[in-house]
Design a protein around this motif. Structure first.
Motif, mmCIF file in Angstrom:
data_model
loop_
_atom_site.group_PDB
_atom_site.id
_atom_site.type_symbol
_atom_site.label_atom_id
_atom_site.label_comp_id
_atom_site.label_asym_id
_atom_site.label_seq_id
_atom_site.Cartn_x
_atom_site.Cartn_y
_atom_site.Cartn_z
ATOM 1 N N ARG A 89 21.999 -50.717 27.657
ATOM 2 C CA ARG A 89 23.559 -50.857 28.884
ATOM 3 C C ARG A 89 22.997 -51.599 30.040
ATOM 4 N NH1 ARG A 89 26.385 -45.294 28.176
ATOM 5 N NH2 ARG A 89 27.737 -45.908 26.267
ATOM 6 N N GLN A 116 23.112 -55.868 28.488
ATOM 7 C CA GLN A 116 24.719 -56.238 28.629
ATOM 8 C C GLN A 116 24.940 -56.228 29.639
ATOM 9 O OE1 GLN A 116 27.095 -53.270 26.184
ATOM 10 N NE2 GLN A 116 25.605 -52.139 25.117
ATOM 11 N N ARG A 139 27.133 -53.258 22.208
ATOM 12 C CA ARG A 139 27.613 -52.836 22.708
ATOM 13 C C ARG A 139 28.471 -51.750 20.887
ATOM 14 N NH1 ARG A 139 31.683 -56.045 25.278
ATOM 15 N NH2 ARG A 139 30.178 -55.155 27.280
#
Length: 108
Positions: A16, A19, A87
């Protein structure tokens, strides 16, 4: 020693963060992003993971590949696809973590 659950949680967190960092690169560059900068993002994400983590190995392999490729820049669309793939994988890992945590809560 890191338990498998702790490793998965750390992998999810690293993915995460990666990302978000890649999205930041897209937002701060117009059109193309230097592949070395993207490789550094993957290296930072992998560096936060425990030795032997499959995600760490994947991140390190991707970083090596980015550093050795002849193209010096990545297009925004390529980076968006990478983010989408990360994701999707994060969603799968996250669902597994949530299911395990729910089972543990029921046992209490």
């Amino acid at each position: 020693m890191t338990t498998p659950h702790q490793r998965r949680v750390r992998e999810l967190e690293a993915s995460r963060r990666l990302q978000a960092e890649l999205q930041g690169l897209i937002d701060s560059h117009s059109g193309t992003i230097p592949s070395v900068v993207v490789a550094e993002a993957f290296e930072r994400a992998g560096g936060r993971l425990p030795e032997g983590s499959e995600e760490r190995l994947k991140f390190d392999d991707l970083a090596r590949g980015l550093r050795s490729r002849s193209a010096r820049y990545l297009g925004e669309d390529t980076l968006r696809r990478v983010i989408r793939t990360l994701r999707q994988r994060s969603d799968v890992i996250g669902a597994g973590i949530e299911a395990r945590d729910a089972r543990l809560r029921q046992k209490r």
